[in-house]
Design a protein around this motif. Sequence first.
Motif, mmCIF file in Angstrom:
data_model
loop_
_atom_site.group_PDB
_atom_site.id
_atom_site.type_symbol
_atom_site.label_atom_id
_atom_site.label_comp_id
_atom_site.label_asym_id
_atom_site.label_seq_id
_atom_site.Cartn_x
_atom_site.Cartn_y
_atom_site.Cartn_z
ATOM 1 N N LEU A 154 0.840 -1.129 0.012
ATOM 2 C CA LEU A 154 -0.005 0.091 0.065
ATOM 3 C C LEU A 154 0.945 1.258 0.183
ATOM 4 C CD1 LEU A 154 -2.784 -1.104 2.497
ATOM 5 C CD2 LEU A 154 -3.289 -0.204 0.048
ATOM 6 N N ALA A 155 1.932 1.051 0.645
ATOM 7 C CA ALA A 155 2.721 2.533 0.720
ATOM 8 C C ALA A 155 3.577 2.573 -0.549
ATOM 9 C CB ALA A 155 4.084 2.240 1.836
ATOM 10 N N ASP A 156 3.890 1.283 -1.119
ATOM 11 C CA ASP A 156 4.516 1.722 -2.554
ATOM 12 C C ASP A 156 3.596 1.886 -3.619
ATOM 13 O OD1 ASP A 156 6.683 0.873 -4.638
ATOM 14 O OD2 ASP A 156 5.040 -0.586 -5.282
ATOM 15 N N ALA A 157 2.271 1.886 -3.495
ATOM 16 C CA ALA A 157 1.043 2.182 -4.422
ATOM 17 C C ALA A 157 0.537 3.695 -4.078
ATOM 18 C CB ALA A 157 -0.105 1.352 -4.060
ATOM 19 N N GLY A 158 1.224 4.330 -3.174
ATOM 20 C CA GLY A 158 1.005 5.695 -2.623
ATOM 21 C C GLY A 158 -0.700 5.856 -1.979
ATOM 22 N N ALA A 159 -0.653 5.021 -1.189
ATOM 23 C CA ALA A 159 -2.026 5.159 -0.503
ATOM 24 C C ALA A 159 -2.244 6.338 0.391
ATOM 25 C CB ALA A 159 -2.170 3.635 0.419
ATOM 26 N N PHE A 160 -1.154 6.814 1.012
ATOM 27 C CA PHE A 160 -1.144 7.626 1.886
ATOM 28 C C PHE A 160 -1.310 9.019 1.312
ATOM 29 C CE2 PHE A 160 1.113 4.329 3.848
ATOM 30 C CZ PHE A 160 0.327 3.738 5.016
ATOM 31 N N SER A 161 -0.863 9.279 0.085
ATOM 32 C CA SER A 161 -1.221 10.398 -0.973
ATOM 33 C C SER A 161 -2.216 10.426 -1.801
ATOM 34 C CB SER A 161 0.187 10.756 -1.410
ATOM 35 O OG SER A 161 0.609 9.866 -2.589
ATOM 36 N N ALA A 162 -3.133 9.243 -1.821
ATOM 37 C CA ALA A 162 -4.057 9.063 -2.857
ATOM 38 C C ALA A 162 -4.950 10.126 -2.880
ATOM 39 C CB ALA A 162 -4.399 7.715 -2.830
ATOM 40 N N GLN A 163 -5.600 10.394 -1.492
ATOM 41 C CA GLN A 163 -6.677 11.500 -1.604
ATOM 42 C C GLN A 163 -6.193 12.892 -2.089
ATOM 43 O OE1 GLN A 163 -9.216 11.115 2.005
ATOM 44 N NE2 GLN A 163 -9.451 13.660 1.720
ATOM 45 N N SER A 164 -4.935 13.176 -1.398
ATOM 46 C CA SER A 164 -4.486 14.321 -1.923
ATOM 47 C C SER A 164 -4.357 14.578 -3.372
ATOM 48 C CB SER A 164 -3.051 14.578 -1.203
ATOM 49 O OG SER A 164 -2.326 15.822 -1.715
ATOM 50 N N ARG A 165 -3.656 13.491 -4.078
ATOM 51 C CA ARG A 165 -3.726 13.575 -5.573
ATOM 52 C C ARG A 165 -4.790 13.733 -6.079
ATOM 53 N NH1 ARG A 165 -1.965 8.522 -7.188
ATOM 54 N NH2 ARG A 165 -1.669 7.767 -5.076
ATOM 55 N N ALA A 166 -5.974 12.870 -5.763
ATOM 56 C CA ALA A 166 -7.174 13.080 -6.360
ATOM 57 C C ALA A 166 -7.815 14.335 -6.001
ATOM 58 C CB ALA A 166 -8.162 11.801 -5.702
ATOM 59 N N GLU A 167 -7.544 15.157 -5.189
ATOM 60 C CA GLU A 167 -8.028 16.242 -4.869
ATOM 61 C C GLU A 167 -7.256 17.405 -5.726
ATOM 62 O OE1 GLU A 167 -7.478 16.960 -0.712
ATOM 63 O OE2 GLU A 167 -9.081 16.001 0.052
#
Length: 636
Positions: free
Chosen positions: A117-130
């Motif tokens: 999940l960390a490799d997939a950018g899970a923690f920045s996903a919401q920010s990227r989508a916004e």
Amino acid sequence: MIRASGITLRRGTKVLLDGADFVVHPGERVGIVGPNGAGKSTLFALLNGQLEPDAGNLDIPAGWRIASIAQEIHDTGREALDFVIDGDTRLRRLQAERAAVDVDRDGLRLAELEAELADAGAFSAQSRAEQLLVGLGFSQEEFRQPVASFSGGWRMRLNLARALMAPSDLLLLDEPTNHLDLDAMLWLERWLASYPGTVLVISHDTEFLDAVARTILHFDQGKLVRYKGGYEDFLTQRAERLRQNQIAYDKQQREAAHLQSFIDRFKAKASKAKQAQSRVKALARMQVLAPMRAAAGIDISIPSPDHMPDPLLSLDGVRAGYPDAPILDGVKLSVRAGARVGILGANGAGKSTLVKTLAGEIEPLGGERKEARGLAVGYFAQHQLDMLDAEATPLLHLARLAPEAREQDLRNYLGGFGFSGDFALAKVGPMSGGEKARLALALVVWKKPNLLLLDEPSNHLDVDTREALTEALAEFEGTMLLVSHDRHLLRTTVDSFWIVADGGVHEFDGDLEDYRDWLANRQGGNASASSATAASAEGGVDRKTQRRLEAESRQRLSTLRKPLETRLRKLEEDMQKLEARKRELDQLIADPGLYEDARRDECRRVLAEHGDLQKRLGEIEEAWLGVQEELDAIQA
């Protein structure tokens, strides 16, 4: 790389590609161009694995991830933000597995999933989508609204954001700008400039294509011909190719001379306003490309109006919109005879509402709409495509408007819009969106309007038809108000601008480059206002400490801004030097003598340098916008 050899594609009995070969290298940005119906979208379906070639081989690296814009939305109950994040299917799959794992029984798998999940950018996903949603014009209040609550155009923006959200090595974009305003289009150009993968884009917006593409693949008689450079480079190279092949040479010369005559007339009466000079340059570009126009076989002509009252139309203190949702208020303006106005503003600001009010499609909620005796309005909007009779032919549509006219006269008129021979007798239903738009335009201008109100007239039109429409509008002797995100169309056909913003309408003294600067300053001003409001809302800080904190903040901002401002000034200096040289080349290009046989070598050098300058100016402008964006971010 992508390698195609001997590709044959058919749609029904029509052969789209016949033994075509092409190569796309990793990291290339490729524009796909050709007339409506040539097979551009079918080629994308082939690349996406949605169909097989009728013959030949297509090789795409096995590990490449492909992202594209979906044409339909099924999960309309999802919130907009979640819908966009869903575009990252690997992330969503890992999140679902993480939610289902038994923490007590399978700790090892849990640890593996956390790492994935960390490799997939899970923690920045919401920010990227916004960031994607904001860039494409959505407000924060709309992030949590269901997809079903958005109109068709905004749903297509959500589909675009979802495609950009997906990690990909190959990005296929089919008409990504059709539902974007200029703000969102400029943002998308910047986003694509930093995208690390391979991009293939279909677009009829020539300025967008020139800003994004560095290679062009052109559908030409069943083949895909590769051209090096952006769209402007493609135009000049193809024009030279047509000249060398002497395709309809006499007709080309007549077309070029006709345009030169019009340019001379326009120069004689144009003011020294910056926008008027921009239009002179755009018209000169059209004169250079006249051979392509002549070869396309589409020659749109808009009849001159019989009379021209002045003013034609005025709004006095008008409140416009809908009873439960007014959009504009206190609008006071006059449409003068001979005016040529481009209407700018973000999507949702009220451009279409203004045009509908001027056209009399909707009544003002307050104030007064006054029209002159003898006003004849030609109004084109996208909904007119839906009003066409699917079972009727182009000839029958026009005959219904003019039952007294001779059939041959109607056929001659339709021929100029691309409906000649048996095509004038074909049913409208199966026609493409571009063909329907051509027919709707033909019907709008048949009755010789003295006021043209055009809301995105070039949507769905292919490049050749856009050029024909652009020339026709440039020569139209009546009054015209134009809403369009097609910058080339605006540069070539309008003399002044109105801006629709903040519930009002006002004149704008400048050209499209000035409008870009106005947008940047407006965004920076909003950011500063927000910062000031936030600072004043803080509590518990004494005045002395607050002054110290403010001073430290100003120092930090100054330290961050200084190198960027230096870079910005350098880019502006480079831009001014290139634009000065480009003006010299524009004068050479506008000289008919340049195309004489004795000056053929000079002509090639001038056109090559002009194309190189266009590309370098585009690159510098992209860099300028990137630096300006960084400055805005620091200010915010």
